[in-house]
Design an enzyme around this catalytic site. Structure first.
Site, mmCIF file in Angstrom:
data_model
loop_
_atom_site.group_PDB
_atom_site.id
_atom_site.type_symbol
_atom_site.label_atom_id
_atom_site.label_comp_id
_atom_site.label_asym_id
_atom_site.label_seq_id
_atom_site.Cartn_x
_atom_site.Cartn_y
_atom_site.Cartn_z
ATOM 1 N N ALA A 113 56.051 60.766 -9.804
ATOM 2 C CA ALA A 113 55.098 61.786 -10.079
ATOM 3 C C ALA A 113 54.820 61.874 -11.872
ATOM 4 C CB ALA A 113 55.357 62.913 -9.651
ATOM 5 N N PHE A 114 54.325 62.816 -12.612
ATOM 6 C CA PHE A 114 53.598 62.849 -13.819
ATOM 7 C C PHE A 114 55.083 63.616 -14.494
ATOM 8 C CE2 PHE A 114 52.944 67.032 -16.208
ATOM 9 C CZ PHE A 114 52.829 67.936 -14.814
ATOM 10 N N LYS A 115 55.962 64.342 -13.500
ATOM 11 C CA LYS A 115 56.945 64.531 -14.008
ATOM 12 C C LYS A 115 57.925 63.958 -14.446
ATOM 13 C CE LYS A 115 55.652 69.749 -11.539
ATOM 14 N NZ LYS A 115 54.516 69.481 -11.108
ATOM 15 N N ASP A 116 58.028 63.256 -14.230
ATOM 16 C CA ASP A 116 59.215 61.812 -14.882
ATOM 17 C C ASP A 116 59.557 61.978 -15.808
ATOM 18 O OD1 ASP A 116 60.648 61.341 -11.877
ATOM 19 O OD2 ASP A 116 58.570 59.870 -11.340
ATOM 20 N N LEU A 119 61.189 64.694 -17.159
ATOM 21 C CA LEU A 119 62.208 64.958 -16.511
ATOM 22 C C LEU A 119 63.583 64.170 -16.594
ATOM 23 C CD1 LEU A 119 61.482 67.208 -13.567
ATOM 24 C CD2 LEU A 119 63.205 67.631 -15.229
#
Ligand SMILES: *Cc1c(COP(=O)(O)O)cnc(C)c1O
Length: 516
Positions: A113-116, A119
């Site tokens: 997911a792009f949140k990686d 994060l």
């Protein structure tokens, strides 16, 4: 570079304070005191930079050298992106030659997911700040500085946070998800991480219940201080900052692919407004961007704002769509964008400081209105400025399914390239199609390049993908497309605590697991 709160009462924060506290004490979000300047020759000197090199350049503008020496920042950035499986980190793939339409794949990190992107960086940043604080203790017997992360997830954030923080020294992580309400693959991604500092909690309740528990725990002053509670949600400034980089990366990738002076329209699938805000900052810094299109599903509070100037919760509450990571009632990061509207269009003061103070008051009033009446309204001048800065569109469930089908059904003779879209990405891709003539007349040219941000790998949202394809491709099987890490994931050992929807039960569990 120092930071202030959007609500105006608090200012003069360092980058470290902004990152470690997440939310300002007056309830506002941290914004930089000023928008820094890019080097005059960045278009030529940055052209061949790797993602990590770009990241170092962009982040250095917002983080004082005295706070994080450049060599340390470089090390943190390099470590953060070494976990990505694509050498370009966020590669760009053309899927329609005639329309010059590209997909910016943001899903090559550990949880797809792009949140990686944000994060992985945030986890290393936390570790760096804690280590530094601990090494400067006066005596080795002084208590260690620690961080207890407490977060709620409807699916994607939890996994990305867990992979960003697993194994980090002096950090304990407690992620709540609503029991039986996240997809099996999302649950397995989180609960198969068995590091001692990671704790998954399945709450008998909804995502909102989980979020309420997080808020209540932060509201218990004793508990918050005793355990140094920290947050990883998308309002953390470091997350926004880390995401500005791929807008630059997309620009230079197109230049290297032969586009001279590319004119780019970005389509960004939007929930909490973090990803699109990063694009807004990239443009404010001076990256040439023709248009940024806030792309929403039927939870379209932002889209309606751009139509009416009213920011108003939908009467029906949150709607369940095929793009669940964008199913929101209000977008928390929108407050940051509003600050710039208030500062430029609503404040009347003569001095800079007067205008800043007024902007803080206006934001406080808007947010109070939102809380008490479910809406606020901006002036015509603010609405006009908002429309100059950003565009917006909304995509129905049916069009989302249809778009996934369309790009999977491509024939060899087409100018399109066969591509399997995830449902969030499909929301933007659909808009890139239906907004073409509107955008061309707006911009005054039609030979622009469309870049759709792809926020997740399609295998994370198998149900929506199958629903789109099954009528025409009854034999469709996701298995050959599964990333290696997903193969056999359901056979792995899972660890998860099941708790009632009860603050005390969660507080007690946290106390029992932290060894201090
Ligand atoms: C979180 C998420 C979004 C929404 O991003 P925001 O920054 O909250 O606007 C879109 N797609 C996916 C897959 C996500 O996980």
């Amino acid at each position: 570079m120092l930071y202030r709160s959007t609500r105006g009462k608090a200012s003069g924060f360092t980058f470290e304070e902004a990152v470690m506290t997440g939310l300002a004490s007056d309830g506002g979000l941290f914004i930089p005191n000023e928008i820094p300047k890019l080097p005059a020759d960045f278009l030529t000197t940055w052209k061949d930079y790797t993602f990590s090199e770009l990241s170092l350049q962009v982040l250095s503008l917002f983080i004082s050298e005295s706070e994080i020496p450049r060599s340390d920042l470089k090390r943190i950035i390099d470590a953060s992106y070494s976990t990505f499986t694509n050498k370009d980190i966020t590669p760009l793939v053309q899927i329609d030659k005639e329309k010059d339409l590209w997909i910016l794949e943001l899903f090559h990190g550990p949880t797809f997911a792009f949140k990686d992107v944000a994060l992985q960086f945030l986890g290393n940043l936390f570790e760096f700040f804690l280590k530094r604080k601990n090494s400067s203790r006066k005596s080795p017997t002084d208590p260690l500085h620690r961080l207890t992360i407490v977060g709620a997830t409807s699916g994607d954030t939890g996994g990305a946070a867990i992979y960003g923080l697993k194994g980090k020294e002096n950090v304990s992580v407690f992620i709540m998800h609503p029991n039986n309400r996240v997809s099996p693959i999302q649950k397995a991604q989180m609960t198969t991480v068995l590091d001692a500092n990671i704790h998954n909690i399945a709450i008998e309740g909804t995502f909102d219940d989980c979020q309420d528990i997080v808020k209540a725990l932060f509201g218990r002053e004793d508990f918050r201080v005793k355990h140094s509670l920290g947050a990883i949600n998308s309002i953390n400034w470091a997350r926004i900052l880390a995401q500005t980089v791929y807008y630059f990366q997309a620009y230079f990738t197109l230049v290297r692919a032969g586009h001279v002076d590319p004119k780019i329209v970005f389509f960004t699938p939007t929930g909490n407004f973090g990803d699109i805000l990063a694009g807004y900052y990239a443009a404010k810094l001076g990256l040439p961007v023709s248009r940024l299109v806030v792309s929403t599903n039927s939870n379209d509070i932002i889209y309606r704002f751009f139509k009416t100037g009213f920011y108003q919760k939908g009467a029906a509450g949150v709607l369940a769509t095929p793009s669940p990571a964008m199913d929101i009632l209000v977008s928390s990061n929108f407050e940051r964008f509003c600050w710039y509207l208030a500062y430029q269009c609503e404040a009347t003061g003569k001095t800079e400081q007067e205008r800043i103070d007024q902007a803080g008051h206006i934001i406080t009033k808007w947010m109070d209105d939102l809380k008490t009446t479910g809406k606020f309204q901006v002036s015509p001048a603010s609405l006009e400025m908002a429309r100059k800065e950003l565009d917006s569109g909304t995509t129905s469930d049916e069009d989302t399914y249809q778009t996934i089908n369309e790009y999977y059904s491509v024939s060899d003779s087409s100018t399109k390239v066969k591509y399997l879209l995830d449902p969030h990405t499909a929301v933007g891709v659909h808009l890139s199609d239906i907004m073409r003539s509107e955008l061309a007349s707006d911009l005054g040219y039609s030979n622009y390049t469309s870049v759709c941000l792809s926020t997740a790998h399609p295998s994370k949202f198998v149900e929506a993908v199958e629903h789109s394809l099954k009528p025409d491709f009854p034999e469709f099987d996701i298995n050959p497309l599964l990333p290696e890490q997903f193969v056999g994931i359901f056979n792995k050992t899972q660890r998860c605590e099941y708790l009632p929807n009860d603050i005390d039960a969660v507080a007690k569990f946290i106390e029992s697991k932290v060894d201090y």
